[in-house]
Write a protein that holds these residues in place. Structure first.
Motif, PDB file in Angstrom:
ATOM      1  N   ALA A 185       0.922  -1.122   0.253  1.00  0.00           N
ATOM      2  CA  ALA A 185       0.018  -0.111  -0.087  1.00  0.00           C
ATOM      3  C   ALA A 185       0.911   1.086   0.082  1.00  0.00           C
ATOM      4  O   ALA A 185       0.499   2.286  -0.570  1.00  0.00           O
ATOM      5  N   LEU A 186       1.823   1.280   0.821  1.00  0.00           N
ATOM      6  CA  LEU A 186       2.727   2.261   0.775  1.00  0.00           C
ATOM      7  C   LEU A 186       3.411   2.737  -0.680  1.00  0.00           C
ATOM      8  O   LEU A 186       3.436   3.800  -1.151  1.00  0.00           O
ATOM      9  N   LEU A 187       4.031   1.652  -1.122  1.00  0.00           N
ATOM     10  CA  LEU A 187       4.563   1.964  -2.619  1.00  0.00           C
ATOM     11  C   LEU A 187       3.440   2.178  -3.729  1.00  0.00           C
ATOM     12  O   LEU A 187       3.808   3.073  -4.387  1.00  0.00           O
ATOM     13  N   THR A 188       2.145   1.865  -3.487  1.00  0.00           N
ATOM     14  CA  THR A 188       1.196   2.163  -4.384  1.00  0.00           C
ATOM     15  C   THR A 188       0.821   3.395  -3.983  1.00  0.00           C
ATOM     16  O   THR A 188       0.549   4.476  -4.837  1.00  0.00           O
ATOM     17  N   ALA A 189       0.826   3.981  -2.924  1.00  0.00           N
ATOM     18  CA  ALA A 189       0.249   5.295  -2.370  1.00  0.00           C
ATOM     19  C   ALA A 189       1.318   6.302  -3.064  1.00  0.00           C
ATOM     20  O   ALA A 189       1.103   7.391  -3.527  1.00  0.00           O
ATOM     21  N   LYS A 190       2.666   5.920  -2.938  1.00  0.00           N
ATOM     22  CA  LYS A 190       3.537   6.899  -3.423  1.00  0.00           C
ATOM     23  C   LYS A 190       3.454   7.094  -4.974  1.00  0.00           C
ATOM     24  O   LYS A 190       3.721   8.232  -5.501  1.00  0.00           O
ATOM     25  N   LEU A 191       3.111   6.017  -5.794  1.00  0.00           N
ATOM     26  CA  LEU A 191       2.799   6.238  -7.152  1.00  0.00           C
ATOM     27  C   LEU A 191       1.575   7.100  -7.322  1.00  0.00           C
ATOM     28  O   LEU A 191       1.540   8.029  -8.330  1.00  0.00           O
ATOM     29  N   ALA A 192       0.581   6.939  -6.654  1.00  0.00           N
ATOM     30  CA  ALA A 192      -0.727   7.700  -6.596  1.00  0.00           C
ATOM     31  C   ALA A 192      -0.186   9.185  -6.532  1.00  0.00           C
ATOM     32  O   ALA A 192      -0.500   9.972  -7.376  1.00  0.00           O
ATOM     33  N   PHE A 193       0.467   9.490  -5.275  1.00  0.00           N
ATOM     34  CA  PHE A 193       0.819  10.908  -5.350  1.00  0.00           C
ATOM     35  C   PHE A 193       1.868  11.438  -6.354  1.00  0.00           C
ATOM     36  O   PHE A 193       1.509  12.667  -6.922  1.00  0.00           O
ATOM     37  N   GLY A 194       2.644  10.665  -6.751  1.00  0.00           N
ATOM     38  CA  GLY A 194       3.495  11.145  -8.014  1.00  0.00           C
ATOM     39  C   GLY A 194       2.660  11.753  -9.216  1.00  0.00           C
ATOM     40  O   GLY A 194       2.903  12.730  -9.579  1.00  0.00           O
ATOM     41  N   TRP A 248      -0.119   7.443   7.528  1.00  0.00           N
ATOM     42  CA  TRP A 248       0.617   8.239   6.479  1.00  0.00           C
ATOM     43  C   TRP A 248      -0.076   7.846   5.410  1.00  0.00           C
ATOM     44  O   TRP A 248      -0.129   8.711   4.392  1.00  0.00           O
ATOM     45  N   ILE A 249      -0.638   6.651   4.816  1.00  0.00           N
ATOM     46  CA  ILE A 249      -0.955   6.309   3.615  1.00  0.00           C
ATOM     47  C   ILE A 249      -2.154   7.061   3.339  1.00  0.00           C
ATOM     48  O   ILE A 249      -2.265   7.543   2.100  1.00  0.00           O
TER      49      ILE A 249
END
Length: 265
Positions: A185-194, A248-249
Motif C-alpha cells: 500500500a505504501l509503494l502504491t500510494a507513492k505512485l498515486a501521489f506522483g 501516513w498512507i
C-alpha cells in the motif's frame, strides 16, 4: 552550475554543427531546449538541440534513431561535442510536427479517445521542451509552433491521464491497506501521489515527463492547493512513521483526492 544557453549562443552552436557535418543546407529551425536553457543545468547536463527540416536529414558518420509513432517513424539523433558540453541533437521534420500537433488538438481530446496513450515518451519530451525553447535560427517558425502548443489540449490531456492513474493507484493502495498489506500500500500510494503531482503541475502549465525535474517544476508552478513545503514533506516521506504506516498512507491519499478536486479535466 553549468552555463545557461541563450539565443546569443546561436552563431557559435550553428557554426559547430556545420563544422561537424550535422546541419543540412536548408532547415526551418534550429533551437535549444532542456535544462541548460531553463538555467537548471549542471556539469553533466547534455545540450539538447532540435533541427527541423522539411525532408528527413541523413548525415555521414555514426547515427542513432528514436522510434516515433509518426511518419517518418523515426527521429535521427547525433551526439556531438560542443566544447565541454555533450550534445544531444534530434532531427525532426515539419510533417512530424504537424502530426504531433494534430495528436494534441482539442478535436482529438473531445473525441474521447485516450490521446495521451498515442503520444510516445520521445514525442512528449519534444512537446514539453517546446515551452521554454530558444531559437538559434528560424525564430518565426519556433514562435508559431510554441503558440500552437500553448493553444492545444496537451495540458488537459496530461492532467486527465495523470489523474486517472492517480485515482486508480489510490484505490489500489486503500485496498491493499485494508487487506493487511501496508508495505504494498505504501509503494502504491507513492505512485498515486506522483501522478497527482504531475496532474497538478500540468494544471499550472508545467509539464513533466519524468520525476527528474518535478521539484524544480513544482517550485516554478507554486500551486496553492498543495504548497511546495507540503508536497516536499510527502515526497521525502519526512513524517512517515514505520509504526503507523496506515495513517501516513491515508494522509497521502487525502492529498491525492484534494488535487483531483482542484484539477480541471
Amino acid at each position: 552550475m553549468a552555463e545557461t544557453i541563450t539565443a546569443a549562443d546561436g552563431p557559435r552552436l550553428i557554426g559547430q554543427l556545420k563544422e561537424q557535418g550535422l546541419l543540412p543546407d536548408s532547415c526551418r529551425c534550429v533551437y535549444a531546449a532542456g535544462s541548460l536553457v531553463r538555467g537548471w543545468g549542471n556539469a553533466t547536463s547534455d545540450l539538447d538541440l532540435y533541427v527541423v527540416t522539411d525532408d528527413p536529414f541523413v548525415w555521414e558518420g555514426e547515427a542513432d534513431f528514436h522510434p516515433v509513432s509518426l511518419e517518418p517513424d523515426r527521429v535521427g539523433v547525433a551526439v556531438p561535442q560542443f566544447g565541454a558540453l555533450r550534445g544531444d541533437v534530434e532531427y525532426w521534420t515539419t510533417g512530424q510536427f504537424d502530426q504531433l500537433m494534430a495528436k494534441i488538438s482539442w478535436e482529438e481530446y473531445r473525441s474521447g479517445r485516450d490521446t495521451g496513450a498515442t503520444v510516445s515518451q520521445i514525442e512528449r519530451d519534444c512537446l514539453v521542451k517546446l515551452q521554454h525553447a530558444v531559437a538559434l535560427d528560424g525564430a518565426d517558425w519556433l514562435a508559431e509552433r510554441r503558440q500552437q502548443f500553448a493553444d492545444s489540449a496537451f495540458g488537459r490531456t496530461i492532467a486527465a491521464r495523470s489523474l486517472d492513474l492517480a485515482d486508480t493507484f489510490a484505490e489500489d493502495a486503500l485496498g491493499q491497506l485494508g487487506s493487511g498489506d501496508p508495505e504494498s500500500a505504501l509503494l502504491t500510494a507513492k505512485l498515486a501521489f506522483g501522478y497527482a503531482a504531475d496532474a497538478l503541475l500540468a494544471h499550472h502549465g508545467e509539464y513533466g515527463t519524468t520525476a527528474k525535474w518535478r521539484s524544480k517544476k513544482y517550485r516554478a508552478a507554486a500551486p496553492t492547493v498543495l504548497p511546495f513545503e507540503r508536497y516536499w514533506e510527502i515526497e521525502t516521506m519526512r513524517t512517515y512513521d514505520p509504526e503507523d504506516p496506515g495513517r501516513w498512507i491515508e494522509d497521502v491519499i487525502g492529498c491525492v483526492r484534494r488535487v483531483s478536486m482542484e484539477v480541471e479535466v
